[in-house]
Write a protein that holds these residues in place. Structure first.
Motif, PDB file in Angstrom:
ATOM      1  N   ASP A  84       0.873  -1.101  -0.485  1.00 52.31           N
ATOM      2  CA  ASP A  84      -0.125   0.093  -0.446  1.00 52.31           C
ATOM      3  C   ASP A  84       1.068   1.288   0.199  1.00 52.31           C
ATOM      4  O   ASP A  84       0.535   1.858  -0.962  1.00 52.31           O
ATOM      5  CB  ASP A  84      -1.108   0.133   1.731  1.00 52.31           C
ATOM      6  CG  ASP A  84      -1.842  -0.633   1.002  1.00 52.31           C
ATOM      7  OD1 ASP A  84      -2.623  -1.406   0.240  1.00 52.31           O
ATOM      8  OD2 ASP A  84      -2.563  -1.472   2.186  1.00 52.31           O
ATOM      9  N   GLU A  85       1.563   1.147   0.734  1.00 52.53           N
ATOM     10  CA  GLU A  85       2.838   2.580   0.716  1.00 52.53           C
ATOM     11  C   GLU A  85       3.533   2.470  -0.289  1.00 52.53           C
ATOM     12  O   GLU A  85       3.586   3.438  -0.788  1.00 52.53           O
ATOM     13  CB  GLU A  85       3.961   2.183   1.823  1.00 52.53           C
ATOM     14  CG  GLU A  85       3.482   2.169   3.209  1.00 52.53           C
ATOM     15  CD  GLU A  85       4.594   1.942   4.893  1.00 52.53           C
ATOM     16  OE1 GLU A  85       3.861   2.582   5.707  1.00 52.53           O
ATOM     17  OE2 GLU A  85       5.124   0.999   3.802  1.00 52.53           O
ATOM     18  N   VAL A  86       3.704   1.655  -0.939  1.00 50.19           N
ATOM     19  CA  VAL A  86       4.312   1.912  -2.352  1.00 50.19           C
ATOM     20  C   VAL A  86       3.597   2.431  -3.771  1.00 50.19           C
ATOM     21  O   VAL A  86       3.849   3.227  -4.068  1.00 50.19           O
ATOM     22  CB  VAL A  86       5.148   0.119  -3.583  1.00 50.19           C
ATOM     23  CG1 VAL A  86       5.447   0.663  -4.719  1.00 50.19           C
ATOM     24  CG2 VAL A  86       6.079  -0.019  -2.109  1.00 50.19           C
ATOM     25  N   VAL A  87       1.749   2.055  -4.036  1.00 47.33           N
ATOM     26  CA  VAL A  87       1.623   2.492  -4.593  1.00 47.33           C
ATOM     27  C   VAL A  87       0.930   4.483  -4.143  1.00 47.33           C
ATOM     28  O   VAL A  87       0.390   4.473  -4.965  1.00 47.33           O
ATOM     29  CB  VAL A  87      -0.251   1.522  -4.788  1.00 47.33           C
ATOM     30  CG1 VAL A  87      -1.181   2.128  -4.393  1.00 47.33           C
ATOM     31  CG2 VAL A  87      -0.283  -0.420  -4.371  1.00 47.33           C
ATOM     32  N   ASP A  88       0.868   4.254  -2.974  1.00 47.23           N
ATOM     33  CA  ASP A  88       0.848   5.887  -2.880  1.00 47.23           C
ATOM     34  C   ASP A  88       1.495   6.739  -2.965  1.00 47.23           C
ATOM     35  O   ASP A  88       1.416   7.536  -3.304  1.00 47.23           O
ATOM     36  CB  ASP A  88       0.399   5.660  -1.307  1.00 47.23           C
ATOM     37  CG  ASP A  88      -1.125   5.045  -0.697  1.00 47.23           C
ATOM     38  OD1 ASP A  88      -1.231   4.986  -1.609  1.00 47.23           O
ATOM     39  OD2 ASP A  88      -1.373   5.132   0.894  1.00 47.23           O
ATOM     40  N   ALA A  89       2.932   5.977  -3.020  1.00 47.67           N
ATOM     41  CA  ALA A  89       4.330   6.671  -3.543  1.00 47.67           C
ATOM     42  C   ALA A  89       4.405   7.138  -5.376  1.00 47.67           C
ATOM     43  O   ALA A  89       4.573   7.884  -5.418  1.00 47.67           O
ATOM     44  CB  ALA A  89       5.065   6.102  -3.060  1.00 47.67           C
ATOM     45  N   ILE A  90       3.560   5.684  -5.520  1.00 45.56           N
ATOM     46  CA  ILE A  90       3.896   6.123  -6.954  1.00 45.56           C
ATOM     47  C   ILE A  90       2.316   6.631  -7.781  1.00 45.56           C
ATOM     48  O   ILE A  90       3.090   7.766  -8.629  1.00 45.56           O
ATOM     49  CB  ILE A  90       3.300   4.813  -7.622  1.00 45.56           C
ATOM     50  CG1 ILE A  90       4.789   4.119  -7.280  1.00 45.56           C
ATOM     51  CG2 ILE A  90       3.525   4.874  -9.399  1.00 45.56           C
ATOM     52  CD1 ILE A  90       5.064   2.550  -8.672  1.00 45.56           C
ATOM     53  N   MET A  91       1.673   6.949  -6.093  1.00 43.66           N
ATOM     54  CA  MET A  91       0.410   7.381  -7.064  1.00 43.66           C
ATOM     55  C   MET A  91       0.645   9.361  -6.501  1.00 43.66           C
ATOM     56  O   MET A  91       0.293   9.792  -7.577  1.00 43.66           O
ATOM     57  CB  MET A  91      -0.542   7.171  -6.359  1.00 43.66           C
ATOM     58  CG  MET A  91      -2.417   6.159  -6.683  1.00 43.66           C
ATOM     59  SD  MET A  91      -2.507   6.713  -8.179  1.00 43.66           S
ATOM     60  CE  MET A  91      -4.023   7.376  -7.866  1.00 43.66           C
ATOM     61  N   LYS A  92       1.024   9.400  -6.228  1.00 42.38           N
ATOM     62  CA  LYS A  92       1.593  10.490  -5.595  1.00 42.38           C
ATOM     63  C   LYS A  92       2.601  11.571  -6.948  1.00 42.38           C
ATOM     64  O   LYS A  92       2.833  13.101  -7.183  1.00 42.38           O
ATOM     65  CB  LYS A  92       2.343  11.143  -4.424  1.00 42.38           C
ATOM     66  CG  LYS A  92       1.481  11.394  -3.247  1.00 42.38           C
ATOM     67  CD  LYS A  92       2.323  10.970  -1.612  1.00 42.38           C
ATOM     68  CE  LYS A  92       1.604  10.860  -0.986  1.00 42.38           C
ATOM     69  NZ  LYS A  92       2.117  10.885   0.584  1.00 42.38           N
ATOM     70  N   ILE A  93       3.666  10.348  -6.953  1.00 38.15           N
ATOM     71  CA  ILE A  93       4.279  11.322  -7.947  1.00 38.15           C
ATOM     72  C   ILE A  93       3.425  11.112  -9.488  1.00 38.15           C
ATOM     73  O   ILE A  93       4.115  11.589 -10.452  1.00 38.15           O
ATOM     74  CB  ILE A  93       5.569   9.783  -8.468  1.00 38.15           C
ATOM     75  CG1 ILE A  93       5.971   9.853  -7.638  1.00 38.15           C
ATOM     76  CG2 ILE A  93       6.124   9.759  -9.907  1.00 38.15           C
ATOM     77  CD1 ILE A  93       7.118   8.189  -7.909  1.00 38.15           C
ATOM     78  N   TYR A  94       2.747  10.077  -9.909  1.00 38.15           N
ATOM     79  CA  TYR A  94       2.086  10.118 -10.581  1.00 38.15           C
ATOM     80  C   TYR A  94       1.091  11.328 -10.786  1.00 38.15           C
ATOM     81  O   TYR A  94       1.094  12.091 -12.059  1.00 38.15           O
ATOM     82  CB  TYR A  94       1.009   9.186 -11.032  1.00 38.15           C
ATOM     83  CG  TYR A  94      -0.163   9.134 -11.976  1.00 38.15           C
ATOM     84  CD1 TYR A  94      -0.205   8.447 -13.271  1.00 38.15           C
ATOM     85  CD2 TYR A  94      -1.873   9.381 -11.300  1.00 38.15           C
ATOM     86  CE1 TYR A  94      -1.144   9.275 -14.041  1.00 38.15           C
ATOM     87  CE2 TYR A  94      -2.728   9.653 -12.729  1.00 38.15           C
ATOM     88  CZ  TYR A  94      -2.415   9.737 -13.484  1.00 38.15           C
ATOM     89  OH  TYR A  94      -3.512   9.404 -14.314  1.00 38.15           O
TER      90      TYR A  94
END
Length: 227
Positions: A210-220
């Protein structure tokens, strides 16, 4: 920059969690997930079925002419189709994985699959993961991520995955295989594994899914705001 569709490229070494993360992101964004590793595994499975050695480049080049690999979706689940046959359940073994790593170095294998991957990216908003998506397959991707983790972390994840399936395995052997695969992927002549200059480095060693997904969503989201 691709103006018609949005493409997200996730690269990184074996066992970094690229596929799991890419699938989650695709579901969240409503994009098509293209598992390039599964496509290479499908080719490898075909070579194994035909009894071809990974070192026999001529036989592999010849066999490529008879291979058709496509991705289909049934009930939101990705299906890998090899010459009309659904082989999704047969391509996740260590044997197939090692064969895929060994044969993906051949230009004829890569050329065949890259063409199909680019066609998909032109038609759909896609998230694609692999070893050379941001550097070679989709150099104009809107968002590029280089996802990595320590070899020990990646080995532990694989060990727990295999144990859950009831398979007998050794952590040290798995880690050695991962280190060997990293070396092959990073030193191959054609499209070696490396971080694209415009990719964002993300180390998932101490992060959960979940933390990785959230981090990539912020980058996106940050990239999309700028466009």
């Amino acid at each position: 920059m691709n103006t018609n569709t949005i493409n997200i490229a996730i690269d990184g070494p074996a066992g970094a969690g690229k596929s799991t993360i890419a699938k989650r992101l695709a579901k969240k964004l409503g994009y098509i997930y293209v598992d390039t590793g599964a496509m290479y595994r499908a080719m490898a499975y075909y070579f194994l079925q035909k009894g071809i050695e990974s070192s026999d480049e001529a036989a592999i080049a010849n066999a490529c002419k008879d291979v058709d690999v496509t991705i289909a979706y049934e009930g939101n689940e990705q299906q890998v189709i090899l010459n009309g046959e659904n082989i999704t359940g047969f391509i996740r073994t260590e044997q197939v994985g090692n064969m895929a790593s060994a044969t993906s170095v051949y230009p004829v294998v890569r050329t065949k699959l890259v063409e199909l991957q680019r066609q998909l990216a032109k038609k759909e908003n896609v998230i694609m993961d692999g070893r050379d998506i941001g550097t070679c397959v989709l150099p104009d991707a809107n968002v590029k991520i280089y996802l990595t983790a320590s070899s020990r972390t990646r080995a532990l994840r694989r060990y727990e995955e295999l144990k859950a399936k009831g398979e007998d395995c050794e952590l040290d052997v798995i880690e050695k295989d991962i280190i060997d695969r990293d070396y092959r992927d990073m030193h191959r002549e054609t499209s070696p594994l490396k971080q694209a200059e415009d990719a964002v480095l993300l180390d998932s060693s101490d992060l959960n899914i979940d933390e990785v997904v959230d981090a990539i969503m912020k980058i996106y989201e940050g990239k999309m705001e700028k466009e």
